[in-house]
Design a protein around this motif. Structure first.
Motif, PDB file in Angstrom:
ATOM      1  N   ALA A 262      18.921   0.882   5.460  1.00  0.00           N
ATOM      2  CA  ALA A 262      18.537  -0.534   5.466  1.00  0.00           C
ATOM      3  C   ALA A 262      19.287  -1.341   4.415  1.00  0.00           C
ATOM      4  N   ASP A 263      19.480  -2.613   4.731  1.00  0.00           N
ATOM      5  CA  ASP A 263      19.987  -3.579   3.753  1.00  0.00           C
ATOM      6  C   ASP A 263      18.842  -4.337   3.085  1.00  0.00           C
ATOM      7  N   ALA A 264      17.701  -4.398   3.745  1.00  0.00           N
ATOM      8  CA  ALA A 264      16.530  -5.084   3.192  1.00  0.00           C
ATOM      9  C   ALA A 264      15.297  -4.541   3.907  1.00  0.00           C
ATOM     10  N   ALA A 265      14.133  -4.746   3.276  1.00  0.00           N
ATOM     11  CA  ALA A 265      12.857  -4.377   3.879  1.00  0.00           C
ATOM     12  C   ALA A 265      11.961  -5.611   3.919  1.00  0.00           C
ATOM     13  N   ILE A 266      11.079  -5.652   4.904  1.00  0.00           N
ATOM     14  CA  ILE A 266      10.178  -6.795   5.081  1.00  0.00           C
ATOM     15  C   ILE A 266       8.738  -6.295   5.129  1.00  0.00           C
ATOM     16  N   SER A 267       7.855  -6.964   4.382  1.00  0.00           N
ATOM     17  CA  SER A 267       6.412  -6.727   4.476  1.00  0.00           C
ATOM     18  C   SER A 267       5.749  -8.066   4.779  1.00  0.00           C
ATOM     19  N   ASN A 268       4.851  -8.061   5.752  1.00  0.00           N
ATOM     20  CA  ASN A 268       4.195  -9.321   6.128  1.00  0.00           C
ATOM     21  C   ASN A 268       2.708  -9.089   6.401  1.00  0.00           C
ATOM     22  N   TYR A 269       2.064  -8.334   5.530  1.00  0.00           N
ATOM     23  CA  TYR A 269       0.646  -8.040   5.713  1.00  0.00           C
ATOM     24  C   TYR A 269      -0.180  -9.320   5.816  1.00  0.00           C
ATOM     25  N   ARG A 270      -1.228  -9.254   6.624  1.00  0.00           N
ATOM     26  CA  ARG A 270      -2.163 -10.375   6.694  1.00  0.00           C
ATOM     27  C   ARG A 270      -2.898 -10.524   5.363  1.00  0.00           C
ATOM     28  N   GLU A 271      -3.438  -9.404   4.899  1.00  0.00           N
ATOM     29  CA  GLU A 271      -4.199  -9.371   3.656  1.00  0.00           C
ATOM     30  C   GLU A 271      -4.207  -7.932   3.167  1.00  0.00           C
ATOM     31  N   ILE A 272      -3.979  -7.753   1.871  1.00  0.00           N
ATOM     32  CA  ILE A 272      -3.910  -6.388   1.349  1.00  0.00           C
ATOM     33  C   ILE A 272      -4.025  -6.445  -0.170  1.00  0.00           C
ATOM     34  N   LEU A 273      -4.532  -5.364  -0.752  1.00  0.00           N
ATOM     35  CA  LEU A 273      -4.602  -5.300  -2.213  1.00  0.00           C
ATOM     36  C   LEU A 273      -3.371  -4.649  -2.810  1.00  0.00           C
ATOM     37  N   THR A 274      -2.778  -3.737  -2.096  1.00  0.00           N
ATOM     38  CA  THR A 274      -1.561  -3.093  -2.571  1.00  0.00           C
ATOM     39  C   THR A 274      -0.810  -2.553  -1.366  1.00  0.00           C
ATOM     40  N   SER A 275       0.379  -2.045  -1.588  1.00  0.00           N
ATOM     41  CA  SER A 275       1.175  -1.520  -0.479  1.00  0.00           C
ATOM     42  C   SER A 275       2.041  -0.374  -0.965  1.00  0.00           C
ATOM     43  N   GLY A 276       1.730   0.817  -0.465  1.00  0.00           N
ATOM     44  CA  GLY A 276       2.589   1.951  -0.780  1.00  0.00           C
ATOM     45  C   GLY A 276       3.974   1.778  -0.197  1.00  0.00           C
ATOM     46  N   ALA A 277       4.067   1.144   0.986  1.00  0.00           N
ATOM     47  CA  ALA A 277       5.374   0.931   1.608  1.00  0.00           C
ATOM     48  C   ALA A 277       6.226  -0.024   0.779  1.00  0.00           C
ATOM     49  N   ALA A 278       5.633  -1.131   0.320  1.00  0.00           N
ATOM     50  CA  ALA A 278       6.382  -2.067  -0.513  1.00  0.00           C
ATOM     51  C   ALA A 278       6.810  -1.404  -1.819  1.00  0.00           C
ATOM     52  N   SER A 279       5.921  -0.618  -2.417  1.00  0.00           N
ATOM     53  CA  SER A 279       6.263   0.085  -3.653  1.00  0.00           C
ATOM     54  C   SER A 279       7.385   1.087  -3.423  1.00  0.00           C
ATOM     55  N   LEU A 280       7.365   1.738  -2.247  1.00  0.00           N
ATOM     56  CA  LEU A 280       8.403   2.720  -1.946  1.00  0.00           C
ATOM     57  C   LEU A 280       9.757   2.051  -1.754  1.00  0.00           C
ATOM     58  N   ALA A 281       9.786   0.931  -1.035  1.00  0.00           N
ATOM     59  CA  ALA A 281      11.045   0.188  -0.897  1.00  0.00           C
ATOM     60  C   ALA A 281      11.577  -0.218  -2.261  1.00  0.00           C
ATOM     61  N   ARG A 282      10.672  -0.652  -3.120  1.00  0.00           N
ATOM     62  CA  ARG A 282      11.072  -1.042  -4.494  1.00  0.00           C
ATOM     63  C   ARG A 282      11.633   0.155  -5.243  1.00  0.00           C
ATOM     64  N   SER A 283      11.019   1.319  -5.098  1.00  0.00           N
ATOM     65  CA  SER A 283      11.484   2.519  -5.792  1.00  0.00           C
ATOM     66  C   SER A 283      12.873   2.941  -5.341  1.00  0.00           C
ATOM     67  N   TYR A 284      13.184   2.691  -4.069  1.00  0.00           N
ATOM     68  CA  TYR A 284      14.502   3.060  -3.547  1.00  0.00           C
ATOM     69  C   TYR A 284      15.542   1.963  -3.757  1.00  0.00           C
ATOM     70  N   GLY A 285      15.155   0.881  -4.381  1.00  0.00           N
ATOM     71  CA  GLY A 285      16.115  -0.177  -4.664  1.00  0.00           C
ATOM     72  C   GLY A 285      16.531  -0.962  -3.449  1.00  0.00           C
ATOM     73  N   VAL A 286      15.682  -0.995  -2.414  1.00  0.00           N
ATOM     74  CA  VAL A 286      15.965  -1.774  -1.219  1.00  0.00           C
ATOM     75  C   VAL A 286      15.404  -3.180  -1.425  1.00  0.00           C
ATOM     76  N   PRO A 287      16.214  -4.236  -1.343  1.00  0.00           N
ATOM     77  CA  PRO A 287      15.693  -5.594  -1.504  1.00  0.00           C
ATOM     78  C   PRO A 287      14.531  -5.847  -0.548  1.00  0.00           C
ATOM     79  N   LEU A 288      13.464  -6.441  -1.066  1.00  0.00           N
ATOM     80  CA  LEU A 288      12.224  -6.581  -0.317  1.00  0.00           C
ATOM     81  C   LEU A 288      11.846  -8.041  -0.172  1.00  0.00           C
TER      82      LEU A 288
END
Length: 364
Positions: A262-288
């Protein structure tokens, strides 16, 4: 209950995690291993009881701390929606369990995802948080929301980062190698990954992609919650040329390949307190790219590797272009990974346990 548990045992603290969701995500396993390095004994609640599952299972499993992670496991059947009888009985079940061990909760969700029976679920979520001696939240924003929504004492809610899930996976491979293995063509690629469920706001992203027709491929990868939902999304996508789907379970190796491609990752949750997927993209250095409304997700901002948009009509395209202008970089995310390493998280968690075993109102 203050005073009853207001002491620390001379032996290691015995912690019981519930439910056991280690097969779904590595979060619990990584936390348990790190707590063990801090001297705690961590076990997972095992067994099945149709009636009052928490309190009845605790009768045979001694512990100091009952650490409840996803309370909906005890009033809903995974994948099948609500269990009405468990939903109604849950407060009594939890009350009995809290007489047998000190209850702490990690607020992974504000509500159960894709929920039904709003009044009953709202009651159960509120009760679980208010019954807990300590509530762990993954961000300051999440803490503020919990305190306001459930009228919690702010001193009972302790902020602990989510934790770096990438340590359970292999490092990225080159983008060229990842795309070769996945059978992807050249060109910019934006990724939405993980369990494919309605609360992730996929329809809004699909609608924008169909209308804007950017010269960017959108990949939606992961296992859908149902065949019906997969069909629904496929119909929404239609014959749009720049959207591809891989509706299948993602192994860790496959997920690393997609993050590497990937060149970028997208998260568009309706409502959430946290996101393991968003944290994982961040850990891999993928622009989010994610909405500003998700202020409960903290990703070490400001950083050019996290782009926030207000809505799809005004600035989504701008933030998408900005994210795609950055090269994904695993090394640049090292500071983020260090900030949410598991030994630090385990120590903060142990502090919370000690607080719960005291008066429960320690400075958070």
């Amino acid at each position: 209950m203050p005073g009853v548990f207001a002491h620390m045992p001379s032996r290691p603290i015995q912690v019981l995690f519930a439910p056991d969701y280690r097969k779904g995500v590595p979060y619990q396993a990584l936390l348990a291993e790190a707590l063990a390095r801090r001297g705690a004994t961590v076990r997972f609640l095992q067994g099945y009881k149709r009636v009052l599952p928490l309190s009845r299972l605790l009768e045979d499993q001694e512990c100091d701390i009952l650490h409840l992670h996803w309370p909906e496991a005890y009033y809903a059947r995974r994948g099948d929606g609500l269990d009405l009888f468990r939903t109604v009985r849950f407060p009594f079940d939890l009350h009995r369990a809290a007489q047998k061990a000190i209850l702490v909760t990690t607020a992974h969700n504000f509500h159960a995802h894709d929920r039904g029976a709003e009044m009953l679920i709202g009651r159960n979520v509120r009760y679980a948080n208010r019954k807990s001696r300590v509530v762990f939240a993954h961000s300051i924003g999440a803490k503020q929301k919990l305190v306001q929504a459930f009228d919690l004492d702010p001193l009972l809610v302790r902020v602990i980062p989510h934790g770096d899930l990438s340590v359970a996976m292999r490092p990225p491979v080159s983008q060229a190698e990842a795309r070769h293995q996945l059978g992807l063509a050249d060109g910019k690629l934006a990724l939405m990954f993980g369990a494919v469920k309605p609360y992730k706001g996929l329809e809004d992203v699909i609608a924008w992609w169909k209308k804007a027709q950017p010269a960017v491929k959108l990949a939606i990868v992961g296992k859908p919650v149902s065949d019906e939902y997969a069909t629904h999304l496929s119909r929404a996508i239609g014959d749009t040329p720049h959207i591809l789907t891989r509706f299948e379970f993602l192994s860790d190796d496959a997920l690393v390949l997609w993050l590497s491609a990937a060149d970028a990752a997208i998260s568009n949750y309706r409502e959430i307190l946290t996101s393991g997927a968003a944290s994982l993209a961040r850990s891999y250095g993928v622009p989010l790219i994610l909405p500003r409304r998700l202020d409960t997700i903290e990703l070490d901002e400001p950083t050019p590797y996290v782009r926030r948009f207000t809505d799809f009509l005004t600035d989504f395209r701008t933030e998408l272009d900005a994210a795609l202008s950055l090269p994904p970089d695993f090394a640049v995310a090292a500071t983020w990974r260090d900030a949410c390493n598991w030994d630090r998280i385990a120590e903060l968690t142990m502090d919370g346990y000690r607080c719960a075993m005291g008066d429960g109102r320690c400075a958070a």
